[in-house]
Motif scaffolding. Structure first.
Motif, PDB file in Angstrom:
ATOM      1  N   GLY A  13      -1.319 -15.083 -13.018  1.00 18.64           N
ATOM      2  CA  GLY A  13      -2.246 -16.069 -13.553  1.00 18.64           C
ATOM      3  C   GLY A  13      -2.128 -17.399 -12.830  1.00 18.64           C
ATOM      4  N   VAL A  14      -0.892 -17.864 -12.617  1.00 13.63           N
ATOM      5  CA  VAL A  14      -0.679 -19.128 -11.910  1.00 13.63           C
ATOM      6  C   VAL A  14      -1.177 -19.023 -10.480  1.00 13.63           C
ATOM      7  N   ARG A  15      -0.835 -17.931  -9.804  1.00 11.24           N
ATOM      8  CA  ARG A  15      -1.253 -17.774  -8.419  1.00 11.24           C
ATOM      9  C   ARG A  15      -2.775 -17.659  -8.317  1.00 11.24           C
ATOM     10  N   ALA A  16      -3.388 -16.959  -9.270  1.00 19.41           N
ATOM     11  CA  ALA A  16      -4.842 -16.809  -9.236  1.00 19.41           C
ATOM     12  C   ALA A  16      -5.535 -18.162  -9.303  1.00 19.41           C
ATOM     13  N   TRP A  17      -5.068 -19.040 -10.190  1.00 16.37           N
ATOM     14  CA  TRP A  17      -5.711 -20.342 -10.324  1.00 16.37           C
ATOM     15  C   TRP A  17      -5.326 -21.294  -9.206  1.00 16.37           C
ATOM     16  N   VAL A 126     -16.837 -14.944   1.567  1.00 17.85           N
ATOM     17  CA  VAL A 126     -15.421 -14.589   1.674  1.00 17.85           C
ATOM     18  C   VAL A 126     -14.612 -15.345   0.627  1.00 17.85           C
ATOM     19  N   ALA A 127     -14.934 -16.615   0.389  1.00 20.35           N
ATOM     20  CA  ALA A 127     -14.223 -17.383  -0.638  1.00 20.35           C
ATOM     21  C   ALA A 127     -14.471 -16.787  -2.025  1.00 20.35           C
ATOM     22  N   GLN A 128     -15.709 -16.389  -2.295  1.00 21.94           N
ATOM     23  CA  GLN A 128     -16.006 -15.762  -3.581  1.00 21.94           C
ATOM     24  C   GLN A 128     -15.243 -14.451  -3.721  1.00 21.94           C
ATOM     25  N   ARG A 129     -15.249 -13.656  -2.677  1.00 19.44           N
ATOM     26  CA  ARG A 129     -14.536 -12.372  -2.750  1.00 19.44           C
ATOM     27  C   ARG A 129     -13.038 -12.594  -2.951  1.00 19.44           C
ATOM     28  N   ALA A 130     -12.481 -13.561  -2.223  1.00 23.08           N
ATOM     29  CA  ALA A 130     -11.049 -13.823  -2.337  1.00 23.08           C
ATOM     30  C   ALA A 130     -10.691 -14.303  -3.740  1.00 23.08           C
ATOM     31  N   THR A 131     -11.585 -15.043  -4.369  1.00 25.67           N
ATOM     32  CA  THR A 131     -11.324 -15.541  -5.720  1.00 25.67           C
ATOM     33  C   THR A 131     -11.519 -14.450  -6.769  1.00 25.67           C
ATOM     34  N   LEU A 132     -12.663 -13.775  -6.711  1.00 29.15           N
ATOM     35  CA  LEU A 132     -12.985 -12.791  -7.739  1.00 29.15           C
ATOM     36  C   LEU A 132     -12.015 -11.615  -7.737  1.00 29.15           C
ATOM     37  N   ALA A 133     -11.360 -11.366  -6.604  1.00 35.01           N
ATOM     38  CA  ALA A 133     -10.394 -10.269  -6.541  1.00 35.01           C
ATOM     39  C   ALA A 133      -9.201 -10.494  -7.466  1.00 35.01           C
ATOM     40  N   TRP A 134      -9.008 -11.725  -7.936  1.00 43.32           N
ATOM     41  CA  TRP A 134      -7.898 -12.018  -8.839  1.00 43.32           C
ATOM     42  C   TRP A 134      -8.268 -11.840 -10.302  1.00 43.32           C
ATOM     43  N   PHE A 135      -9.550 -11.575 -10.608  1.00 39.09           N
ATOM     44  CA  PHE A 135     -10.001 -11.572 -11.994  1.00 39.09           C
ATOM     45  C   PHE A 135     -10.812 -10.317 -12.302  1.00 39.09           C
ATOM     46  N   PRO A 136     -10.682  -9.773 -13.514  1.00 38.65           N
ATOM     47  CA  PRO A 136     -11.570  -8.680 -13.939  1.00 38.65           C
ATOM     48  C   PRO A 136     -12.970  -9.228 -14.201  1.00 38.65           C
ATOM     49  N   ASP A 137     -13.950  -8.328 -14.312  1.00 32.74           N
ATOM     50  CA  ASP A 137     -15.353  -8.749 -14.386  1.00 32.74           C
ATOM     51  C   ASP A 137     -15.623  -9.706 -15.530  1.00 32.74           C
ATOM     52  N   HIS A 138     -15.044  -9.470 -16.707  1.00 26.75           N
ATOM     53  CA  HIS A 138     -15.369 -10.306 -17.854  1.00 26.75           C
ATOM     54  C   HIS A 138     -14.780 -11.705 -17.761  1.00 26.75           C
ATOM     55  N   ARG A 139     -13.916 -11.953 -16.744  1.00 29.44           N
ATOM     56  CA  ARG A 139     -13.340 -13.292 -16.555  1.00 29.44           C
ATOM     57  C   ARG A 139     -13.797 -13.947 -15.253  1.00 29.44           C
ATOM     58  N   ARG A 140     -14.812 -13.392 -14.598  1.00 29.60           N
ATOM     59  CA  ARG A 140     -15.206 -13.895 -13.285  1.00 29.60           C
ATOM     60  C   ARG A 140     -16.200 -15.053 -13.329  1.00 29.60           C
ATOM     61  N   ASN A 141     -16.847 -15.295 -14.460  1.00 26.86           N
ATOM     62  CA  ASN A 141     -17.885 -16.332 -14.482  1.00 26.86           C
ATOM     63  C   ASN A 141     -17.322 -17.711 -14.155  1.00 26.86           C
ATOM     64  N   LEU A 142     -16.213 -18.080 -14.766  1.00 28.33           N
ATOM     65  CA  LEU A 142     -15.658 -19.413 -14.535  1.00 28.33           C
ATOM     66  C   LEU A 142     -15.129 -19.582 -13.113  1.00 28.33           C
ATOM     67  N   PRO A 143     -14.255 -18.695 -12.601  1.00 29.92           N
ATOM     68  CA  PRO A 143     -13.796 -18.909 -11.221  1.00 29.92           C
ATOM     69  C   PRO A 143     -14.931 -18.846 -10.206  1.00 29.92           C
ATOM     70  N   GLY A 144     -15.917 -17.942 -10.444  1.00 28.28           N
ATOM     71  CA  GLY A 144     -17.065 -17.903  -9.544  1.00 28.28           C
ATOM     72  C   GLY A 144     -17.844 -19.201  -9.566  1.00 28.28           C
ATOM     73  N   ALA A 145     -17.996 -19.770 -10.773  1.00 29.11           N
ATOM     74  CA  ALA A 145     -18.705 -21.050 -10.889  1.00 29.11           C
ATOM     75  C   ALA A 145     -17.918 -22.177 -10.232  1.00 29.11           C
ATOM     76  N   ALA A 194      -3.076 -16.670  -0.820  1.00 25.19           N
ATOM     77  CA  ALA A 194      -2.663 -15.268  -0.952  1.00 25.19           C
ATOM     78  C   ALA A 194      -3.876 -14.422  -1.270  1.00 25.19           C
ATOM     79  N   ASP A 195      -3.818 -13.150  -0.903  1.00 24.37           N
ATOM     80  CA  ASP A 195      -4.875 -12.203  -1.227  1.00 24.37           C
ATOM     81  C   ASP A 195      -4.655 -11.653  -2.633  1.00 24.37           C
ATOM     82  N   GLY A 196      -5.748 -11.403  -3.336  1.00 21.68           N
ATOM     83  CA  GLY A 196      -5.675 -10.840  -4.676  1.00 21.68           C
ATOM     84  C   GLY A 196      -5.757  -9.332  -4.646  1.00 21.68           C
TER      85      GLY A 196
END
Length: 441
Positions: A13-17, A126-145, A194-196
């Motif tokens: 969680g810390v690394r993802a954010w 690539v930035a979106q892919r690198a970010t979304l790879a850390w989160f499941p679909d139901h939690r992707r709206n905020l990091p994607g935004a 880091a890669d997710g």
């Protein structure tokens, strides 16, 4: 530099954010690079003796290889570490600023912008892919935004700073500032990036691998043939037209079309981007809330995004009817802020639609089509300004309103990942039939 995916565990969680925060800054640098020519439009035109059409073409040159690079590197992101790709991009951005910062005329400016565009083209997918790879679909709206918010924050933060540098030290000095900023980010990413995990359907939020329900060999042509991919891409294209217009011509419109002094225009240029940032956060909150309540993504993503574009279109189409500079400025800020805020809807809709191992290619191809709007918008607006004078700016806003209305219709009618996603699943393998049982007397 370790490019291997981080292992699952309690620290995810810390690394993802942390990664998300770094990539927000990455997108801020990206759009500061894009906006600098628009902020220095009058100074560059005077220094290089350019017409509005010539300046528009110089801005369009940035997007000449932008789309091609976005598509190619998007495909590469399915096979190569996103951490490595992002680092290389950031270093190339800094290198691209140097030739023009040192000196040179129009030819050097155009060549460096073409090179910079090729290096920045893959940044967003690539930035979106690198970010979304850390989160499941139901939690992707905020990091994607938040990644998309980096776009608006880049202009909000850089516009007053770069405008000050341009006024007091010249437009070439602003390029040195951007080159140094890119190098600082690259250093931070080397140690903290880091890669997710490559999330697949059915993977639990803790990232532990499970057997995927998708086969990675899904042909891209099947993805591109879905109504969701086509609708999200068309709607995003019209939204990116707004982004391209704001980057190249908004400062000039504020100064020459609405009569603001240069220092005031340098501040006001951030207002539509600020509106866009607030809209992005509101959209992420509304979409996430709807989806948690079980509302399908057709409404939570397609209809919410379509409403943003429709409201933006209404403001742009109403602007020529408004009287007074203040009213026109408000409509401009609302129209461009709402209209330029579709990116998160498009990205999360496609991410929901496609298998994880096709995410980079699908997003890269979408970005390649979408950013062609950035190639067209500066040149078209420049031609309108040369042909019509100040009235050319109003014509550009009207054209933008019509395009946003088209994008809204595409989002309302076509975007529905839940409908199209099952059609991309491989057909189930036929099960062997049971042998007939013998009847006993």
């Amino acid at each position: 530099m370790n490019a291997a995916p981080a292992p699952p565990g309690t620290g995810d969680g810390v690394r993802a954010w942390t990664v998300t925060a770094l990539l927000v800054v990455f997108m801020m640098v990206n759009f500061a690079d894009k906006s600098v020519l628009g902020l220095a439009a009058d100074e560059i035109r005077a220094d290089l003796q350019l017409t509005a059409t010539g300046f528009g073409l110089a801005n369009s040159a940035f997007f000449l290889l932008f789309s091609v690079a976005a598509a190619l590197v998007g495909l590469l992101a399915d096979r190569v570490s996103p951490k490595v790709l992002l680092l290389v991009m950031a270093l190339l951005w800094s290198v691209a600023q140097v030739p023009v910062a040192v000196g040179g005329g129009l030819a050097v400016l155009v060549a460096s912008r073409v090179f910079l565009g090729a290096a920045e083209g893959p940044a967003f997918p690539v930035a979106q892919r690198a970010t979304l790879a850390w989160f499941p679909d139901h939690r992707r709206n905020l990091p994607g935004a938040l990644i998309t918010l980096g776009v608006t924050l880049g202009v909000i933060v850089s516009a007053p700073v770069l405008s000050w540098v341009i006024r007091h030290h010249g437009w070439r000095a602003a390029l040195w500032v951007l080159a140094a900023t890119g190098l600082v980010w690259a250093l931070a990413w080397t140690f903290l990036g880091a890669d997710g995990h490559r999330l697949t359907e059915g993977e639990p939020p803790n990232g532990r691998a499970v057997k995927a329900a998708w086969r990675p060999a899904l042909p891209y042509r099947r993805i591109f043939a879905t109504r969701t991919w086509a609708g999200a891409t068309l709607a995003y294209f019209t939204s990116y037209w707004v982004v391209g217009l704001m980057l190249a011509w908004l400062p000039s419109y504020l100064r020459n079309g609405l009569g603001y002094p240069a220092d005031v225009a340098g501040t006001l240029v951030a207002v539509p981007w600020t509106v866009g940032a607030l809209v992005l956060l509101a959209q992420a909150g509304i979409t996430g809330r709807l989806m948690r309540r079980g509302v399908g993504s057709r409404y939570a993503r397609g209809w919410v995004g379509g409403a943003l574009l429709a409201l933006g279109a209404a403001c742009c189409l109403a602007l020529p009817l408004a009287e007074g500079t203040t009213a026109r400025t408000v409509l401009l800020a609302l129209g461009f802020g709402l209209g330029g805020s579709y990116a998160t809807v498009a990205v999360t809709a496609v991410a929901e639609l496609v298998p994880a191992d096709r995410g980079g290619g699908a997003l890269g191809a979408m970005n390649a089509v979408v950013t062609a709007a950035g190639l067209a918008a500066p040149a078209v607006v420049g031609a309108l300004v040369d042909a019509q004078g100040v009235a050319g700016y109003r014509s550009a806003v009207l054209l933008t309103g019509l395009l946003l209305a088209l994008g809204a219709a595409a989002s309302f009618l076509l975007v529905d990942p839940a409908r199209d996603s099952p059609r991309l699943r491989p057909a189930p393998e036929p099960q062997p039939s049971a042998p007939p049982q013998e009847l006993t007397p």
